[in-house]
Write a protein that holds these residues in place. Structure first.
Motif, PDB file in Angstrom:
ATOM      1  N   ARG A 238       3.416 -17.516   3.602  1.00  0.00           N
ATOM      2  CA  ARG A 238       3.597 -17.961   2.557  1.00  0.00           C
ATOM      3  C   ARG A 238       4.040 -19.300   1.786  1.00  0.00           C
ATOM      4  N   GLU A 239       5.726 -19.346   2.653  1.00  0.00           N
ATOM      5  CA  GLU A 239       5.928 -20.968   2.556  1.00  0.00           C
ATOM      6  C   GLU A 239       5.353 -22.114   3.729  1.00  0.00           C
ATOM      7  N   LEU A 240       5.056 -21.543   4.854  1.00  0.00           N
ATOM      8  CA  LEU A 240       4.083 -21.979   5.717  1.00  0.00           C
ATOM      9  C   LEU A 240       2.881 -22.857   5.170  1.00  0.00           C
ATOM     10  N   LEU A 241       2.612 -22.160   4.892  1.00  0.00           N
ATOM     11  CA  LEU A 241       1.229 -22.500   3.435  1.00  0.00           C
ATOM     12  C   LEU A 241       1.385 -23.356   2.821  1.00  0.00           C
ATOM     13  N   GLU A 242       2.453 -23.444   1.898  1.00  0.00           N
ATOM     14  CA  GLU A 242       3.240 -24.048   0.028  1.00  0.00           C
ATOM     15  C   GLU A 242       2.924 -25.315   1.342  1.00  0.00           C
ATOM     16  N   ARG A 243       2.962 -25.846   2.037  1.00  0.00           N
ATOM     17  CA  ARG A 243       3.259 -26.909   3.664  1.00  0.00           C
ATOM     18  C   ARG A 243       1.969 -27.795   2.874  1.00  0.00           C
ATOM     19  N   LEU A 244       0.809 -27.113   2.516  1.00  0.00           N
ATOM     20  CA  LEU A 244      -0.445 -27.903   2.930  1.00  0.00           C
ATOM     21  C   LEU A 244      -0.574 -28.410   1.220  1.00  0.00           C
ATOM     22  N   ASN A 245       0.002 -27.820   0.321  1.00  0.00           N
ATOM     23  CA  ASN A 245       0.049 -28.395  -0.438  1.00  0.00           C
ATOM     24  C   ASN A 245      -1.418 -27.767  -1.651  1.00  0.00           C
ATOM     25  N   LEU A 246      -2.214 -27.428  -1.346  1.00  0.00           N
ATOM     26  CA  LEU A 246      -3.129 -26.738  -2.044  1.00  0.00           C
ATOM     27  C   LEU A 246      -2.966 -25.225  -2.713  1.00  0.00           C
ATOM     28  N   PRO A 247      -3.825 -25.353  -3.353  1.00  0.00           N
ATOM     29  CA  PRO A 247      -2.953 -24.069  -4.238  1.00  0.00           C
ATOM     30  C   PRO A 247      -3.506 -22.702  -4.394  1.00  0.00           C
ATOM     31  N   PHE A 248      -3.301 -21.906  -3.845  1.00  0.00           N
ATOM     32  CA  PHE A 248      -3.480 -20.408  -2.942  1.00  0.00           C
ATOM     33  C   PHE A 248      -2.737 -19.518  -4.324  1.00  0.00           C
ATOM     34  N   ASP A 249      -3.095 -18.583  -4.136  1.00  0.00           N
ATOM     35  CA  ASP A 249      -3.295 -16.843  -4.336  1.00  0.00           C
ATOM     36  C   ASP A 249      -3.026 -15.898  -3.043  1.00  0.00           C
ATOM     37  N   VAL A 250      -2.038 -14.997  -3.099  1.00  0.00           N
ATOM     38  CA  VAL A 250      -1.523 -14.209  -2.070  1.00  0.00           C
ATOM     39  C   VAL A 250      -1.755 -12.997  -2.428  1.00  0.00           C
ATOM     40  N   ALA A 251      -2.741 -12.309  -1.400  1.00  0.00           N
ATOM     41  CA  ALA A 251      -3.392 -10.693  -1.790  1.00  0.00           C
ATOM     42  C   ALA A 251      -3.021  -9.797  -0.354  1.00  0.00           C
ATOM     43  N   ALA A 252      -2.450  -8.972  -0.855  1.00  0.00           N
ATOM     44  CA  ALA A 252      -1.918  -7.920   0.606  1.00  0.00           C
ATOM     45  C   ALA A 252      -3.003  -7.397   0.933  1.00  0.00           C
ATOM     46  N   PRO A 253      -3.280  -7.266   1.960  1.00  0.00           N
ATOM     47  CA  PRO A 253      -4.624  -6.746   2.122  1.00  0.00           C
ATOM     48  C   PRO A 253      -4.387  -5.021   3.040  1.00  0.00           C
ATOM     49  N   HIS A 254      -3.190  -4.670   3.089  1.00  0.00           N
ATOM     50  CA  HIS A 254      -3.762  -3.042   3.362  1.00  0.00           C
ATOM     51  C   HIS A 254      -4.662  -2.507   4.338  1.00  0.00           C
ATOM     52  N   VAL A 255      -3.879  -3.171   5.558  1.00  0.00           N
ATOM     53  CA  VAL A 255      -4.029  -2.620   6.935  1.00  0.00           C
ATOM     54  C   VAL A 255      -3.418  -2.068   7.773  1.00  0.00           C
ATOM     55  N   ASP A 256      -4.732  -1.026   8.561  1.00  0.00           N
ATOM     56  CA  ASP A 256      -2.839  -0.218   9.557  1.00  0.00           C
ATOM     57  C   ASP A 256      -3.138  -0.385  10.678  1.00  0.00           C
ATOM     58  N   GLU A 257      -1.886  -1.175  10.526  1.00  0.00           N
ATOM     59  CA  GLU A 257      -1.253  -2.291  11.532  1.00  0.00           C
ATOM     60  C   GLU A 257      -1.384  -1.379  13.540  1.00  0.00           C
ATOM     61  N   ASN A 258      -1.176   0.338  13.032  1.00  0.00           N
ATOM     62  CA  ASN A 258      -0.799   0.176  14.288  1.00  0.00           C
ATOM     63  C   ASN A 258      -1.924  -0.136  15.725  1.00  0.00           C
ATOM     64  N   PRO A 259      -1.279   0.111  16.748  1.00  0.00           N
ATOM     65  CA  PRO A 259      -2.592  -0.325  17.671  1.00  0.00           C
ATOM     66  C   PRO A 259      -3.135   0.868  18.652  1.00  0.00           C
ATOM     67  N   LEU A 260      -4.271   0.337  19.109  1.00  0.00           N
ATOM     68  CA  LEU A 260      -5.434   1.670  18.992  1.00  0.00           C
ATOM     69  C   LEU A 260      -5.060   2.201  20.379  1.00  0.00           C
ATOM     70  N   PRO A 261      -5.309   2.727  21.034  1.00  0.00           N
ATOM     71  CA  PRO A 261      -4.202   3.381  22.306  1.00  0.00           C
ATOM     72  C   PRO A 261      -5.046   2.046  23.393  1.00  0.00           C
ATOM     73  N   GLY A 262      -3.884   2.107  23.904  1.00  0.00           N
ATOM     74  CA  GLY A 262      -4.032   1.129  25.443  1.00  0.00           C
ATOM     75  C   GLY A 262      -4.523  -0.986  24.889  1.00  0.00           C
ATOM     76  N   GLU A 263      -4.585  -0.598  24.004  1.00  0.00           N
ATOM     77  CA  GLU A 263      -4.994  -2.017  23.076  1.00  0.00           C
ATOM     78  C   GLU A 263      -4.059  -2.997  23.321  1.00  0.00           C
ATOM     79  N   ALA A 264      -4.283  -4.414  24.142  1.00  0.00           N
ATOM     80  CA  ALA A 264      -3.651  -5.021  24.442  1.00  0.00           C
ATOM     81  C   ALA A 264      -3.124  -5.888  23.344  1.00  0.00           C
ATOM     82  N   PRO A 265      -1.674  -6.450  23.779  1.00  0.00           N
ATOM     83  CA  PRO A 265      -1.247  -7.342  22.384  1.00  0.00           C
ATOM     84  C   PRO A 265      -2.057  -8.547  21.890  1.00  0.00           C
ATOM     85  N   ARG A 266      -2.287  -8.915  22.879  1.00  0.00           N
ATOM     86  CA  ARG A 266      -3.854 -10.439  22.637  1.00  0.00           C
ATOM     87  C   ARG A 266      -5.067  -9.894  21.535  1.00  0.00           C
ATOM     88  N   ALA A 267      -5.199  -8.710  21.885  1.00  0.00           N
ATOM     89  CA  ALA A 267      -6.345  -7.899  21.298  1.00  0.00           C
ATOM     90  C   ALA A 267      -5.564  -7.648  19.733  1.00  0.00           C
TER      91      ALA A 267
END
Length: 199
Positions: free
Chosen positions: A21-50
C-alpha cells in the motif's frame, strides 16, 4: 483512446500488505484496498517462481470478481532458496531457522505482479526476481536483528528497507522496489497498458 485521469477506471490493490500500500501511494493515484482471500499454500512440487506467479494472478482475479469495473493489482513474493520456497515466518523460531538457512547464500526473492480488469478482459502478469546475497551471519547477529525488527510478516525474515539491509552483502534487481513487495516500474507499465493515465 486514453481517458482523462478524472474519468479513468477505479484502481484496486488486491492486498492487505501495508508495504504494498505504501509503495502504491508513491504513484499519486487514488486507489482502494481489498483483501484477496486466496489460499497461499504451495501445490506439491511447485517451484517458488511458479507459486509467486500463480498467487499474484489468483489474488488479482479474486478481487476483480468483487470489483469487475476496476483495474486490479495482485502481487505475491516467495523467497527462493535453491528452489525451495521460504514463506513468511510468522514467529520468532521460524525466522531464526530461515535466517540460519540463508546465511552466506544467495536467495532469489520471486516478486510476481498481475494486473487484471474483468470489464475489459485485460490481464498481464510478470515476474521481478531480486537476487539477494546474505552475509555469513552469526547466531548472535540473527538474534539481535530479529529482536530489533521482528520481521515476522516478511518472506525470508528480513526487511531490506529497514535494519535488514545490514544482513546483506548485495542486491541485484532491475526494479528497485520489487524486494519490498511491489515492483513499481512494472506496475506503472502494466497500469498504462490497462488504460490508466499516470501522473
Amino acid at each position: 483512446m486514453h481517458q482523462s485521469p478524472s474519468l479513468q477506471r477505479p484502481l484496486v490493490l488486491g492486498s492487505t500488505s501495508r508495504y504494498r500500500r505504501e509503495l502504491l501511494e508513491r504513484l499519486n493515484l487514488p486507489f482502494d484496498v481489498a483483501a484477496p482471500h486466496v489460499d497461499e499454500n504451495p501445490l506439491p512440487g511447485e517451484a517458488p517462481r511458479a507459486l509467486a506467479l500463480r498467487l499474484a494472478l489468483a489474488k488479482a482475479h479474486a478481487v476483480a470478481r468483487q470489483h469487475p469495473e476496476a483495474v486490479v493489482i495482485g502481487s505475491d513474493q516467495v523467497a527462493d532458496l535453491a528452489g525451495e520456497p521460504l514463506g513468511k515466518p510468522g514467529q520468532h523460531d521460524r525466522a531464526v531457522q530461515q535466517l540460519r538457512q540463508m546465511r552466506g547464500q544467495t536467495v532469489v526473492f520471486q516478486t510476481a505482479l498481475a494486473v487484471v480488469c474483468a470489464a475489459t478482459g485485460f490481464e498481464q502478469v510478470d515476474l521481478a526476481p531480486v537476487e539477494v546475497k546474505f552475509r555469513d551471519l552469526s547466531d548472535e547477529e540473527i538474534e539481535r536483528y530479529l529482536r530489533a525488527e521482528q520481521p515476522y510478516d516478511c518472506a525470508g525474515s528480513a526487511k531490506s528497507e529497514g535494519l535488514g539491509i545490514a544482513l546483506l552483502d548485495a542486491i541485484h534487481s532491475d526494479d528497485p522496489t520489487a524486494l519490498i513487495g511491489l515492483p513499481l516500474i512494472r506496475t506503472c507499465r502494466m497500469l498504462r497498458a490497462a488504460g490508466l493515465v499516470l501522473p
